[in-house]
Design a protein around this motif. Structure first.
Motif, PDB file in Angstrom:
ATOM      1  N   ALA A  79       0.715  -1.193   0.147  1.00 23.39           N
ATOM      2  CA  ALA A  79      -0.191  -0.100  -0.084  1.00 23.39           C
ATOM      3  C   ALA A  79       0.772   1.342   0.124  1.00 23.39           C
ATOM      4  CB  ALA A  79      -0.712   0.113   1.375  1.00 23.39           C
ATOM      5  N   PRO A  80       0.430   2.352  -0.761  1.00 21.24           N
ATOM      6  CA  PRO A  80       1.165   3.693  -0.672  1.00 21.24           C
ATOM      7  C   PRO A  80       1.559   4.063   0.724  1.00 21.24           C
ATOM      8  CG  PRO A  80      -0.461   3.770  -2.262  1.00 21.24           C
ATOM      9  CD  PRO A  80      -0.948   2.411  -1.355  1.00 21.24           C
ATOM     10  N   GLY A  81       0.693   3.904   1.503  1.00 20.04           N
ATOM     11  CA  GLY A  81       1.008   4.650   3.056  1.00 20.04           C
ATOM     12  C   GLY A  81       1.657   3.454   3.799  1.00 20.04           C
TER      13      GLY A  81
END
Length: 251
Positions: free
Chosen positions: A120-122
């Protein structure tokens, strides 16, 4: 009888003179000598070299070729075929084994890429709890020119010669340099070099290494996937140190 000097035969056959001298040392050629010691070759040598090049193109070793040449000298095509066929069958079996290894390694790389794409990007810092890091043990792929049941080609005292002609060898060096332009880092080893590359280069690295063994069977390659990098190790006998530097150390 037409006679040629070594430079003339080299030009006619597209081979460097060093390769002709190496073949002579290996018992594949027996040139005549002038009173002053110059090598002389006949038309039969040109034909013999064409046969040797054809045998090299199907992956036969110099030992195999040395055993075949007396049959080629004195027999007909059926006799040569009977000697060649089992050797080519053995090379096919060896190639099939390498293809299976490459497919398994490609599948491993595909799974690794999927795990990276799923992050995930975060997401937080990468650690041992990361699915990619904590997945499979690194896969090791050994690529050598040794048929099953025989020792590998990297041994002390091995003579070094590339069967590619001058243009072919220059082209191969350029292929390696283009690929190794993506080198992340490299470490010199006692008898070779270890190069780290992005994972997306794995397919091309494996393909080029397999091609290299067809003309330079004295090299030994291993590929290892670790972390986010592909690690390529190239080893060879001491006489190959200059070639390893020229081919595999990114300028």
């Amino acid at each position: 009888m037409t006679s040629y000097r070594i430079s003339q035969v080299a030009e006619r056959c597209g081979l460097p003179a060093t390769t002709l001298r190496f073949y002579e040392d290996q018992g594949l050629l027996a040139p005549r000598r002038t009173p002053s010691g110059y090598r002389l070759y006949g038309d039969e040598t040109v034909e013999r070299l064409k046969f040797i090049k054809a045998a090299k193109r199907v992956g036969l070793s110099l030992d195999d070729i040395r055993e075949i040449l007396p049959v080629w000298d004195h027999g007909g095509c059926p006799e040569v075929r009977d000697v060649l066929r089992p050797l080519i069958e053995a090379r096919l079996a060896d190639t099939d084994e390498h293809v299976g290894e490459l497919r398994a390694f490609a599948a491993h790389l595909t799974r690794a890429r999927q795990k990276l794409d799923a992050i995930a990007p975060g997401a937080g810092p990468c650690s041992s709890s990361c699915e990619f890091v904590d997945s499979e043990e690194p896969q090791l792929l050994q690529i050598t020119d040794a048929p099953v049941g025989r020792p590998g080609p990297v041994e002390g005292g091995v003579r070094v010669a590339c069967s590619l002609d001058g243009d072919g060898q220059a082209g191969r060096v350029e292929e390696w340099r283009r690929l190794l332009s993506e080198t992340i880092d490299h470490v010199r080893l006692a008898n070779g070099v270890r190069v780290s590359l992005p994972m997306h280069t794995a397919g091309r690295v494996a393909e080029l290494a397999a091609a290299e063994l067809q003309c330079c069977p004295f090299f030994e390659f291993s590929l290892q996937l670790g972390g986010e990098r592909l690690h390529l190790e190239v080893r060879g006998p001491a006489e190959a140190a200059g070639l390893i530097e020229e081919y595999f150390v990114s300028p």
